[in-house]
Structures are given as C-alpha cells and as structure tokens.
Scaffold this motif. Sequence first.
Motif, PDB file in Angstrom:
ATOM      1  N   ARG A 126       0.826  -1.209   0.000  1.00 25.00           N
ATOM      2  CA  ARG A 126       0.000   0.000   0.000  1.00 25.00           C
ATOM      3  C   ARG A 126       0.858   1.257   0.000  1.00 25.00           C
ATOM      4  O   ARG A 126       0.485   2.265  -0.567  1.00 25.00           O
ATOM      5  CB  ARG A 126      -0.947  -0.011   1.205  1.00 25.00           C
ATOM      6  CG  ARG A 126      -1.937  -1.144   1.121  1.00 25.00           C
ATOM      7  CD  ARG A 126      -2.740  -1.262   2.389  1.00 25.00           C
ATOM      8  NE  ARG A 126      -3.951  -0.495   2.304  1.00 25.00           N
ATOM      9  CZ  ARG A 126      -4.818  -0.349   3.312  1.00 25.00           C
ATOM     10  NH1 ARG A 126      -4.557  -0.903   4.480  1.00 25.00           N
ATOM     11  NH2 ARG A 126      -5.921   0.320   3.164  1.00 25.00           N
ATOM     12  N   PRO A 176      -6.761   5.540   8.178  1.00 24.96           N
ATOM     13  CA  PRO A 176      -6.724   4.169   7.649  1.00 24.96           C
ATOM     14  C   PRO A 176      -8.078   3.458   7.768  1.00 24.96           C
ATOM     15  O   PRO A 176      -8.344   2.491   7.071  1.00 24.96           O
ATOM     16  CB  PRO A 176      -5.663   3.482   8.516  1.00 24.96           C
ATOM     17  CG  PRO A 176      -4.763   4.584   8.960  1.00 24.96           C
ATOM     18  CD  PRO A 176      -5.650   5.788   9.123  1.00 24.96           C
ATOM     19  N   ASP A 182      -9.332  -3.667  -5.427  1.00 16.88           N
ATOM     20  CA  ASP A 182      -8.284  -4.701  -5.403  1.00 16.88           C
ATOM     21  C   ASP A 182      -8.300  -5.470  -4.089  1.00 16.88           C
ATOM     22  O   ASP A 182      -8.025  -6.675  -4.078  1.00 16.88           O
ATOM     23  CB  ASP A 182      -6.885  -4.106  -5.656  1.00 16.88           C
ATOM     24  CG  ASP A 182      -6.435  -3.156  -4.566  1.00 16.88           C
ATOM     25  OD1 ASP A 182      -7.280  -2.395  -4.055  1.00 16.88           O
ATOM     26  OD2 ASP A 182      -5.250  -3.163  -4.202  1.00 16.88           O
ATOM     27  N   ILE A 234      -9.940  -5.733   0.200  1.00 14.45           N
ATOM     28  CA  ILE A 234     -10.780  -5.245   1.285  1.00 14.45           C
ATOM     29  C   ILE A 234      -9.994  -5.432   2.580  1.00 14.45           C
ATOM     30  O   ILE A 234      -9.532  -6.531   2.884  1.00 14.45           O
ATOM     31  CB  ILE A 234     -12.160  -5.945   1.304  1.00 14.45           C
ATOM     32  CG1 ILE A 234     -12.948  -5.516   2.528  1.00 14.45           C
ATOM     33  CG2 ILE A 234     -12.076  -7.466   1.249  1.00 14.45           C
ATOM     34  CD1 ILE A 234     -14.419  -5.753   2.386  1.00 14.45           C
ATOM     35  N   THR A 266     -10.438  -2.938   5.965  1.00 10.63           N
ATOM     36  CA  THR A 266     -11.433  -2.675   7.020  1.00 10.63           C
ATOM     37  C   THR A 266     -12.855  -2.771   6.467  1.00 10.63           C
ATOM     38  O   THR A 266     -13.811  -2.822   7.226  1.00 10.63           O
ATOM     39  CB  THR A 266     -11.262  -1.259   7.591  1.00 10.63           C
ATOM     40  OG1 THR A 266     -11.540  -0.314   6.545  1.00 10.63           O
ATOM     41  CG2 THR A 266      -9.864  -1.027   8.127  1.00 10.63           C
TER      42      THR A 266
HETATM   43  C1  R5P Z   1      -6.852   1.545  -1.648  1.00  8.37           C
HETATM   44  O1  R5P Z   1      -5.993   2.132  -2.247  1.00  8.37           O
HETATM   45  C2  R5P Z   1      -7.246   0.159  -2.035  1.00  8.37           C
HETATM   46  O2  R5P Z   1      -7.416   0.023  -3.391  1.00  8.37           O
HETATM   47  C3  R5P Z   1      -8.497  -0.277  -1.310  1.00  8.37           C
HETATM   48  O3  R5P Z   1      -9.544   0.611  -1.622  1.00  8.37           O
HETATM   49  C4  R5P Z   1      -8.273  -0.296   0.165  1.00  8.37           C
HETATM   50  O4  R5P Z   1      -7.160  -1.081   0.462  1.00  8.37           O
HETATM   51  C5  R5P Z   1      -9.489  -0.835   0.890  1.00  8.37           C
HETATM   52  O5  R5P Z   1      -9.270  -0.720   2.254  1.00  8.37           O
HETATM   53  P1  R5P Z   1     -10.477  -0.649   3.275  1.00  8.37           P
HETATM   54  O6  R5P Z   1     -11.258  -1.929   3.124  1.00  8.37           O
HETATM   55  O7  R5P Z   1      -9.815  -0.529   4.616  1.00  8.37           O
HETATM   56  O8  R5P Z   1     -11.280   0.575   2.950  1.00  8.37           O
END
Ligand code: R5P
Length: 320
Positions: free
Chosen positions: A102, A204, A226, A228, A230
């Motif tokens: 990331r 985050p 890409d 998931i 949180t």
């Molecule tokens: C962000 O750059 C990624 O493409 C995803 O959107 C992100 O990793 C999703 O993370 P979360 O489920 O914590 O929102």
Amino acid sequence: MIKEVPSLREAKLFSGNSNPVLAKDIADYLKLPLSEALVSRFPDEEIQVRCLENVRGKDVFIVQSTFSPAENLFELLIMMDAVRRASARTICAVVPFFGYARQDRKTKSREPITAKLVANLITVAGATRVISVDLHAGQIQGFFDIPMDNLTVVKILGKYFRDKNLKKPVVVAPDVGAVQRATDFAKEIPGSTQAIFVKKRLSPEEVDTSRLIGEVNGKSVILVDDAIHTGGTLISAAQEVLKRGAKEVYATAVHGVFAKDSVDKINNSPLKELVITDTVPSTERQPSEKVTVLSVAPLVGEAIKRIILHESVSELFEKD
Ligand code: R5P
C-alpha cells in the motif's frame, strides 16, 4: 546436440504457512506433490526452516502470500535462502497476495516506499522470478529487476458476474486508483456502464465517498476494488450508491484481507454479495454468507506450468 525437454517433474513446489490450502490446490492442478519442508518455530518463536527434499538443479516454486503478520514475508525469505543454498536452479516466489504494497510511493514527506523494500528483500533472498496476482498497483512490477508476472483474475470475476445476468449493471470504481481495474472488469460484462467515486481517505479506517461521477439510479451496482481491509471503502461506496437510487449493490475485491471487525461490518452492510478470491486464505476471519470465494489455483497453476515448460505466460495476464 540433444535439446533438453523441460518437464514438470523437474519442478519442486513448496508451501509456507500462509496459503497451505491454495498451495495444495495449485499442486493438484499441476498433478505434482507438494514438496516437503519444515517451516516451523524455534522455542523463542524465531522461524525455523529446513527443506526436506533435494532441490539441486531444480526449478523451485514457493507459494506464500505476504499479508500481515510480517512472519509470512519472513518465512518466504528464509525458505528462498534455504533452497538457494541447496543449489536450486531457479527460484520462483509465488506470492498470490503481495502484501506491504500500500505504501508504493511517497505521498507525504518522510514516508517509506515499502513495496520497493519488499521487492528488494525478495530479490536479495534469491528469487529469480516472481508471480503475483493483481498487485495493488501495476507499477510495482518495475520494483523488480527479475521477471515478474502480475496475473489478473479479471476474467474469473467477470465470468462469475456475467453468469448472474444482472439487468442494467453499472461497474463502479470506489476510488480513482481502481478505475483501470473497473474498466477491465466492465469489458467482461456486456452492456454495463461505469461510474467512479472520488474517494478521500480520512484515516486508515475512515473514507469519504460523497462524490460520485456517473449514474447509478435504478441500476444494479458492482463495486470493483483490489482489496478489502477494514471494509470502509466498499461499505461507504455501497451506502452512497443506494442513496442515489441504485437497485442493489454487489462488490468484488481480489484480496480478502479482512482486518479487525470487517466481516461483521460486511454482514451488517447493504452489500448483497461480496466476491473475493483465495489469495488470502478463507479462515474463521471470513465466515460470512455474504462472501463468495473463487479460487486462483487454476490461474496460478497454469502460470507455473507454462513457466516450467517454457511456454508463454502473457495471455494469462494480457487484457483484450
Ligand atoms: C486503496 O488504495 C485500495 O485500493 C483499497 O480501496 C483499500 O485497500 C481498501 O481498504 P479498506 O477496506 O480498509 O477501505
């Protein structure tokens, strides 16, 4: 001069502890046994590795995703060191989920580029090639100076949703970073339109997805991301499209990392179904009836087969 004919039997397929089920499924696809290795812990929890089969002159493939904890990455590095010192001919790190990706560029001062650091570590440990699936950002390939195959599951996910025959589907990228992935996915869904969220990450765990470009009113939405972690991104985007009149919301993400209480959040969200793959193993972390898991074993197994047999891998990740 007699030309050497490549053979699957010249290959050795090992598994670390991160993806044992997927590794076995890949081995089954290849009709190869998984090679034996001790990948354990010393009493003080340091990682202990010993390769229990001869690998001299062999093409070695090590299946290990590098999601947290960092021990997964370390196991991969130590396993590669073991087979390198045991004179393997080639070493391919098969990393279905390439973690620590990331932070792949500096967005603020005094940030690391962790994805590059991990690429360096994998190379220094002895990899001569890397296979991964849907990297967080395609340009991470360039962090390696060895062959790097970034396979994509877009056709697997596309077929699954195509078979649903959704009426008026609209493929929605939950952030700008997901636009290319969503566009590739939309090509797999005839008659679909597209929309894009302009996401602002507040922390985050928190995102603002109040700005949407495109029309979702009365349509079946498929959110495409890409990964998931949180669940914040997909759930917030799902709530926003429903507010704008969407009929129903599906979501797909390649990597189901599922941090903290994300499974509960998914269960309580308006998402009708979340489709992921097994690059991160299905464990008690994701026992949700809303989550469908598709396997990447045939895709990764086919790539390994083609590498061993010196055949083209490109059509497995080329887009039409
Ligand atoms: C962000 O750059 C990624 O493409 C995803 O959107 C992100 O990793 C999703 O993370 P979360 O489920 O914590 O929102």
